[in-house]
Design a protein around this motif. Structure first.
Motif, mmCIF file in Angstrom:
data_model
loop_
_atom_site.group_PDB
_atom_site.id
_atom_site.type_symbol
_atom_site.label_atom_id
_atom_site.label_comp_id
_atom_site.label_asym_id
_atom_site.label_seq_id
_atom_site.Cartn_x
_atom_site.Cartn_y
_atom_site.Cartn_z
ATOM 1 N N TYR A 131 -46.459 -34.815 42.949
ATOM 2 C CA TYR A 131 -45.036 -34.467 42.933
ATOM 3 C C TYR A 131 -44.683 -33.640 44.162
ATOM 4 O O TYR A 131 -43.595 -33.770 44.731
ATOM 5 C CB TYR A 131 -44.752 -33.688 41.641
ATOM 6 C CG TYR A 131 -43.307 -33.340 41.442
ATOM 7 C CD1 TYR A 131 -42.342 -34.322 41.356
ATOM 8 C CD2 TYR A 131 -42.912 -32.011 41.345
ATOM 9 C CE1 TYR A 131 -41.006 -33.990 41.172
ATOM 10 C CE2 TYR A 131 -41.591 -31.674 41.161
ATOM 11 C CZ TYR A 131 -40.642 -32.664 41.074
ATOM 12 O OH TYR A 131 -39.331 -32.340 40.900
ATOM 13 N N THR A 132 -45.624 -32.817 44.580
ATOM 14 C CA THR A 132 -45.422 -31.975 45.768
ATOM 15 C C THR A 132 -45.038 -32.828 46.974
ATOM 16 O O THR A 132 -44.181 -32.435 47.779
ATOM 17 C CB THR A 132 -46.731 -31.210 46.084
ATOM 18 O OG1 THR A 132 -47.145 -30.504 44.915
ATOM 19 C CG2 THR A 132 -46.540 -30.233 47.229
ATOM 20 N N SER B 99 -52.587 -30.503 36.980
ATOM 21 C CA SER B 99 -51.376 -30.872 36.239
ATOM 22 C C SER B 99 -50.297 -31.207 37.255
ATOM 23 O O SER B 99 -50.362 -30.760 38.400
ATOM 24 C CB SER B 99 -50.901 -29.701 35.364
ATOM 25 O OG SER B 99 -50.580 -28.601 36.201
ATOM 26 N N SER B 100 -49.321 -31.985 36.825
ATOM 27 C CA SER B 100 -48.273 -32.377 37.766
ATOM 28 C C SER B 100 -46.919 -31.796 37.371
ATOM 29 O O SER B 100 -46.528 -31.855 36.194
ATOM 30 C CB SER B 100 -48.157 -33.899 37.846
ATOM 31 O OG SER B 100 -47.134 -34.227 38.773
ATOM 32 N N GLY B 101 -46.212 -31.295 38.372
ATOM 33 C CA GLY B 101 -44.857 -30.811 38.153
ATOM 34 C C GLY B 101 -43.937 -31.917 37.660
ATOM 35 O O GLY B 101 -42.912 -31.647 37.032
ATOM 36 N N ASN C 59 -42.461 -26.574 43.498
ATOM 37 C CA ASN C 59 -43.742 -26.977 42.928
ATOM 38 C C ASN C 59 -44.893 -26.383 43.721
ATOM 39 O O ASN C 59 -44.705 -25.883 44.846
ATOM 40 C CB ASN C 59 -43.848 -28.510 42.918
ATOM 41 C CG ASN C 59 -44.893 -29.003 41.939
ATOM 42 O OD1 ASN C 59 -44.829 -28.685 40.758
ATOM 43 N ND2 ASN C 59 -45.867 -29.743 42.419
ATOM 44 N N VAL D 171 -54.059 -32.671 53.347
ATOM 45 C CA VAL D 171 -53.914 -33.947 52.654
ATOM 46 C C VAL D 171 -53.079 -33.725 51.394
ATOM 47 O O VAL D 171 -53.429 -32.897 50.549
ATOM 48 C CB VAL D 171 -55.299 -34.527 52.286
ATOM 49 C CG1 VAL D 171 -55.153 -35.737 51.363
ATOM 50 C CG2 VAL D 171 -56.060 -34.903 53.549
ATOM 51 N N LYS E 140 -44.110 -25.446 37.537
ATOM 52 C CA LYS E 140 -45.466 -24.949 37.302
ATOM 53 C C LYS E 140 -45.541 -23.432 37.385
ATOM 54 O O LYS E 140 -46.395 -22.824 36.744
ATOM 55 C CB LYS E 140 -46.434 -25.572 38.313
ATOM 56 C CG LYS E 140 -46.855 -26.983 37.976
ATOM 57 C CD LYS E 140 -48.115 -27.300 38.781
ATOM 58 C CE LYS E 140 -48.109 -28.748 39.165
ATOM 59 N NZ LYS E 140 -49.201 -29.064 40.113
HETATM 60 C C1 LIG Z 1 -59.402 -27.349 43.667
HETATM 61 C C2 LIG Z 1 -58.577 -28.581 43.872
HETATM 62 C C3 LIG Z 1 -58.404 -29.090 45.146
HETATM 63 C C4 LIG Z 1 -57.581 -30.193 45.366
HETATM 64 N N1 LIG Z 1 -57.405 -30.671 46.654
HETATM 65 C C5 LIG Z 1 -56.498 -31.641 46.884
HETATM 66 C C6 LIG Z 1 -56.193 -32.043 48.229
HETATM 67 O O1 LIG Z 1 -56.725 -31.545 49.201
HETATM 68 N N2 LIG Z 1 -55.245 -33.004 48.399
HETATM 69 C C7 LIG Z 1 -54.607 -33.614 47.333
HETATM 70 O O2 LIG Z 1 -53.752 -34.474 47.553
HETATM 71 N N3 LIG Z 1 -54.892 -33.250 46.055
HETATM 72 C C8 LIG Z 1 -55.785 -32.267 45.817
HETATM 73 N N4 LIG Z 1 -56.039 -31.853 44.535
HETATM 74 C C9 LIG Z 1 -55.314 -32.496 43.435
HETATM 75 C C10 LIG Z 1 -53.878 -31.970 43.291
HETATM 76 O O3 LIG Z 1 -53.817 -30.561 43.328
HETATM 77 C C11 LIG Z 1 -53.338 -32.527 41.967
HETATM 78 O O4 LIG Z 1 -53.160 -33.933 42.102
HETATM 79 C C12 LIG Z 1 -52.077 -31.892 41.457
HETATM 80 O O5 LIG Z 1 -52.001 -32.159 40.071
HETATM 81 C C13 LIG Z 1 -50.816 -32.360 42.130
HETATM 82 O O6 LIG Z 1 -49.748 -31.664 41.532
HETATM 83 P P1 LIG Z 1 -48.241 -32.161 41.615
HETATM 84 O O7 LIG Z 1 -48.167 -33.569 41.092
HETATM 85 O O8 LIG Z 1 -47.504 -31.185 40.755
HETATM 86 O O9 LIG Z 1 -47.838 -32.085 43.046
HETATM 87 C C14 LIG Z 1 -56.911 -30.802 44.284
HETATM 88 C C15 LIG Z 1 -57.111 -30.320 42.977
HETATM 89 C C16 LIG Z 1 -57.948 -29.222 42.782
HETATM 90 C C17 LIG Z 1 -58.148 -28.707 41.386
#
Ligand SMILES: Cc1cc2nc3c(=O)[nH]c(=O)nc-3n(C[C@H](O)[C@H](O)[C@H](O)COP(=O)(O)O)c2cc1C
Length: 198
Positions: free
Chosen positions: A57-58, A87-89, A31, A51, A98
């Motif tokens: 999901y990551t 979006s979430s994986g 992911n 963070v 993804k």
């Molecule tokens: C530009 C940008 C920066 C982001 N920064 C963070 C971050 O620093 N930490 C975090 O937990 N989520 C951050 N997010 C949100 C995650 O990328 C987001 O929740 C993502 O859908 C998680 O994907 P996953 O569920 O597939 O792991 C950010 C989103 C964007 C668009």
């Protein structure tokens, strides 16, 4: 072309505060997500902080594998950054991820089992340094960088290339909110101001 970045210089890939993409893999799943909240933490051995929210999901892949990568995207990848950050994986079918969903190419980490995103300008492979309190309370992960790479068009001999003729699409990006980014701007060198007295 990708070239190894010597580990004591790996912090330079993040010191200017670019938005990164966190990637991870475990048990046949991989992911990638966006992260604005990441930073270099030490010179040698190099460490980073990022963070990774509990909702992602990551996070599960990072906790299960003990590894993650920070991929440094460039302006050409801003839309992809928003896509993987919005979006979430977890919502994808088991036979999709993804990378496939957004047409993103990856290559394998050199040391760790982490997918690295093609087209980024720098990559840091990181082993989690377990800090359960920080992880649980602040969603803050600390990693030791065990391998680092950079695209030689933008980073060579331990420095970002600041030639104004550099393709703007290769500049790193800094997220604000609501789809707005800054691209890394003008570089300049200076010396410390002298003390007022003495
Ligand atoms: C530009 C940008 C920066 C982001 N920064 C963070 C971050 O620093 N930490 C975090 O937990 N989520 C951050 N997010 C949100 C995650 O990328 C987001 O929740 C993502 O859908 C998680 O994907 P996953 O569920 O597939 O792991 C950010 C989103 C964007 C668009």
């Amino acid at each position: 072309m990708r070239r190894v970045v010597e580990l004591p210089r790996a912090y330079r890939l993040l010191n200017h505060g670019p938005t990164v993409l966190v990637s991870a893999a475990h048990a046949g799943r991989r992911n990638i997500m966006a992260a604005s909240w990441s930073m270099a933490l030490d010179f040698a051995p190099p460490k980073v902080a990022v963070v990774i929210d509990k909702s992602t999901y990551t996070r599960g892949l990072v906790e299960a594998s003990g590894s993650f990568a920070l991929n440094v995207p460039c302006r050409a990848q801003a839309a992809a950054t928003l896509a993987v950050g919005g979006s979430s994986g977890r919502d994808l079918p088991a036979d999709e991820d993804k990378f496939a969903a957004f047409g993103l190419q990856s290559f394998a980490g050199s040391v760790l089992d982490v997918p690295l995103l093609e087209g980024c300008v720098a990559w840091l492979e990181c082993r989690v340094l377990d800090e359960p309190h920080n992880q649980q309370r602040y969603d803050l992960f600390i990693g030791e960088v065990v391998a680092a790479w950079a695209d030689t068009r933008v980073f060579a001999d331990g420095r970002w290339i600041t030639d104004p003729a550099l393709d703007p699409a290769l500049r790193t990006i800094h997220y604000v909110a609501g789809g707005q980014f800054f691209a890394t701007g003008e570089a300049f060198d200076t010396q410390a101001a002298p003390p007022l007295r003495g």
